[in-house]
Design a protein around this motif. Structure first.
Motif, short mmCIF file in Angstrom:
data_model
loop_
_atom_site.label_atom_id
_atom_site.label_comp_id
_atom_site.label_asym_id
_atom_site.label_seq_id
_atom_site.Cartn_x
_atom_site.Cartn_y
_atom_site.Cartn_z
N SER A 62 0.82 -1.22 0.00
CA SER A 62 0.00 0.00 0.00
C SER A 62 0.86 1.27 0.00
CB SER A 62 -0.95 0.00 1.20
OG SER A 62 -0.22 0.14 2.40
N GLY A 63 2.20 1.09 -0.06
CA GLY A 63 3.09 2.24 -0.15
C GLY A 63 3.54 2.81 1.17
N VAL A 64 3.28 2.09 2.27
CA VAL A 64 3.68 2.56 3.60
C VAL A 64 4.98 1.85 3.99
CG1 VAL A 64 3.02 2.70 6.03
CG2 VAL A 64 1.27 2.93 4.24
N PRO A 65 6.04 2.61 4.26
CA PRO A 65 7.29 1.97 4.66
C PRO A 65 7.17 1.29 6.01
CG PRO A 65 7.56 4.37 4.54
CD PRO A 65 6.14 4.06 4.19
N LEU A 66 7.93 0.22 6.21
CA LEU A 66 7.95 -0.47 7.49
C LEU A 66 8.72 0.36 8.51
CD1 LEU A 66 8.75 -4.14 6.43
CD2 LEU A 66 6.52 -3.09 6.83
N ASP A 67 8.26 0.32 9.76
CA ASP A 67 9.03 0.94 10.83
C ASP A 67 9.83 -0.16 11.53
OD1 ASP A 67 7.15 -0.43 12.39
OD2 ASP A 67 6.07 1.39 12.96
N ASP A 68 10.66 0.25 12.48
CA ASP A 68 11.51 -0.73 13.15
C ASP A 68 10.70 -1.80 13.88
OD1 ASP A 68 13.73 0.54 12.17
OD2 ASP A 68 14.34 1.40 14.08
N ALA A 69 9.60 -1.42 14.49
CA ALA A 69 8.77 -2.40 15.22
C ALA A 69 8.31 -3.52 14.30
CB ALA A 69 7.59 -1.70 15.87
N ALA A 70 8.01 -3.20 13.06
CA ALA A 70 7.59 -4.22 12.09
C ALA A 70 8.76 -5.05 11.60
CB ALA A 70 6.89 -3.55 10.91
N ARG A 71 9.95 -4.48 11.64
CA ARG A 71 11.13 -5.19 11.12
C ARG A 71 11.78 -6.14 12.11
NH1 ARG A 71 12.40 -0.05 8.37
NH2 ARG A 71 12.23 -0.42 6.13
N TRP A 72 11.74 -5.85 13.42
CA TRP A 72 12.48 -6.67 14.39
C TRP A 72 12.13 -8.15 14.32
CZ3 TRP A 72 16.40 -4.02 14.76
CH2 TRP A 72 16.43 -2.70 15.17
N PRO A 73 10.85 -8.55 14.34
CA PRO A 73 10.55 -10.00 14.29
C PRO A 73 11.06 -10.63 12.98
CG PRO A 73 8.60 -8.76 14.95
CD PRO A 73 9.62 -7.75 14.52
N SER A 131 11.66 0.94 -12.23
CA SER A 131 10.61 1.29 -13.19
C SER A 131 10.34 0.15 -14.17
CB SER A 131 10.98 2.56 -13.96
OG SER A 131 12.04 2.31 -14.86
N ARG A 132 11.31 -0.74 -14.34
CA ARG A 132 11.15 -1.89 -15.25
C ARG A 132 10.69 -3.15 -14.54
NH1 ARG A 132 16.36 -3.16 -17.40
NH2 ARG A 132 17.31 -1.74 -15.93
N ARG A 133 10.69 -3.14 -13.22
CA ARG A 133 10.37 -4.35 -12.46
C ARG A 133 8.85 -4.52 -12.37
NH1 ARG A 133 12.99 -5.43 -6.62
NH2 ARG A 133 11.46 -3.92 -5.90
N ALA A 134 8.41 -5.73 -12.63
CA ALA A 134 6.97 -6.03 -12.56
C ALA A 134 6.72 -7.15 -11.56
CB ALA A 134 6.46 -6.44 -13.94
N GLY A 135 5.58 -7.11 -10.92
CA GLY A 135 5.15 -8.21 -10.07
C GLY A 135 5.72 -8.21 -8.66
N HIS A 136 6.40 -7.16 -8.25
CA HIS A 136 6.94 -7.12 -6.89
C HIS A 136 6.04 -6.21 -6.05
CE1 HIS A 136 9.73 -6.48 -3.54
NE2 HIS A 136 10.36 -7.55 -3.97
N TYR A 137 5.82 -6.60 -4.80
CA TYR A 137 4.91 -5.83 -3.95
C TYR A 137 5.51 -4.51 -3.48
CZ TYR A 137 7.51 -8.00 -0.10
OH TYR A 137 8.48 -8.42 0.74
N MET A 138 6.81 -4.36 -3.58
CA MET A 138 7.46 -3.12 -3.11
C MET A 138 7.38 -2.07 -4.21
SD MET A 138 9.43 -1.94 -0.62
CE MET A 138 10.78 -0.84 -0.31
N PRO A 139 6.57 -1.03 -4.03
CA PRO A 139 6.44 -0.03 -5.08
C PRO A 139 7.68 0.87 -5.16
CG PRO A 139 5.10 0.60 -3.20
CD PRO A 139 5.68 -0.77 -2.90
N ALA A 140 7.95 1.36 -6.36
CA ALA A 140 9.10 2.24 -6.58
C ALA A 140 9.02 3.49 -5.71
CB ALA A 140 9.19 2.61 -8.06
N SER A 141 7.81 3.86 -5.31
CA SER A 141 7.63 5.07 -4.49
C SER A 141 8.33 4.96 -3.13
CB SER A 141 6.14 5.35 -4.29
OG SER A 141 5.53 4.27 -3.59
N LEU A 142 8.64 3.74 -2.69
CA LEU A 142 9.29 3.58 -1.39
C LEU A 142 10.81 3.68 -1.48
CD1 LEU A 142 7.19 0.80 0.40
CD2 LEU A 142 7.14 3.27 0.71
N LEU A 143 11.36 3.85 -2.69
CA LEU A 143 12.81 3.95 -2.83
C LEU A 143 13.36 5.11 -2.01
CD1 LEU A 143 15.54 3.10 -3.98
CD2 LEU A 143 15.02 4.50 -6.00
N GLU A 144 12.71 6.25 -2.07
CA GLU A 144 13.22 7.42 -1.34
C GLU A 144 13.29 7.16 0.16
OE1 GLU A 144 14.73 9.82 -2.95
OE2 GLU A 144 14.08 8.80 -4.77
N SER A 145 12.28 6.46 0.71
CA SER A 145 12.32 6.17 2.15
C SER A 145 13.45 5.19 2.46
CB SER A 145 10.97 5.63 2.64
OG SER A 145 10.76 4.31 2.20
#
Length: 190
Positions: A62-73, A131-145
């Motif tokens: 959905s374009g929301v970056p993960l925070d540390d709490a989501a990453r630790w487990p 921009s050329r990658r298809a089928g991955h759930y990680m949107p290009a919009s999260l690159l900046e984060s």
């Protein structure tokens, strides 16, 4: 980078196992390079994205970056996976963003040693790949984060940094050579 560590036959014949994490932002080529390292060496490959919870995947999709709490487990599960493979005598190569020092420190809590290969380079190159990658759930919009989160290696960290602009097969070969990993063909030539 790891010249002080002897070349070993990852887990074969009682030798210590080797564990490599290919890291970088989304679109850097982690999965392709890690698979290439696995193909060259016989190290067991895993894609860290496959260890994410459904909630994490939905959040990123959905374009929301993960925070540390989501990453630790997630990071602890990856460290546990490497440690379990090591206990079985199996060397591994993992494709994982490992963007922060604290994330890499968690991964280091798994097996006795972990080598990190950081695929780094110009944001424009990575943006174009995304921009050329298809089928991955990680949107290009999260690159900046991800670029904002990225902590490049600290002086006391042993990180092998490779230029993301090089072709993936060259990156895999360079990682194998510079880490002193044995290739699958050399393992059989005793």
């Amino acid at each position: 980078m790891t010249g002080e560590r002897p070349v070993v036959a990852g887990g074969l014949g009682g030798s210590p196992t080797r564990h490599v994490v290919v890291m970088g932002v989304s679109g850097a080529g982690k999965t392709t390079v890690a698979r290439g390292i696995g193909d060259l060496t016989g190290l067991a490959f895993a894609e860290a994205d496959e260890f994410h919870s459904e909630a994490n995947v939905a959040r990123m999709r959905s374009g929301v970056p993960l925070d540390d709490a989501a990453r630790w487990p997630w990071l602890h599960a990856l460290a546990d996976w490497m440690a379990a493979r090591g206990a079985e005598g199996v060397s591994t190569v993992l494709a994982c963003s490992a963007l922060k020092r604290s994330y890499r420190d968690v991964l280091r809590q798994g097996p006795p040693t972990v080598d990190f290969v950081h695929l780094d380079g110009p944001a424009e190159v990575i943006r174009e790949r995304l921009s050329r990658r298809a089928g991955h759930y990680m949107p290009a919009s999260l690159l900046e984060s991800q670029l904002a989160t990225l902590e490049r290696g600290h002086p006391d960290e042993a990180l092998l940094v490779l230029d993301v602009s090089l072709p993936p097969d060259e990156l895999a070969s360079a990682a194998v050579e510079r880490l002193g990993l044995r290739t699958a063909t050399s393992l059989g030539t005793g």
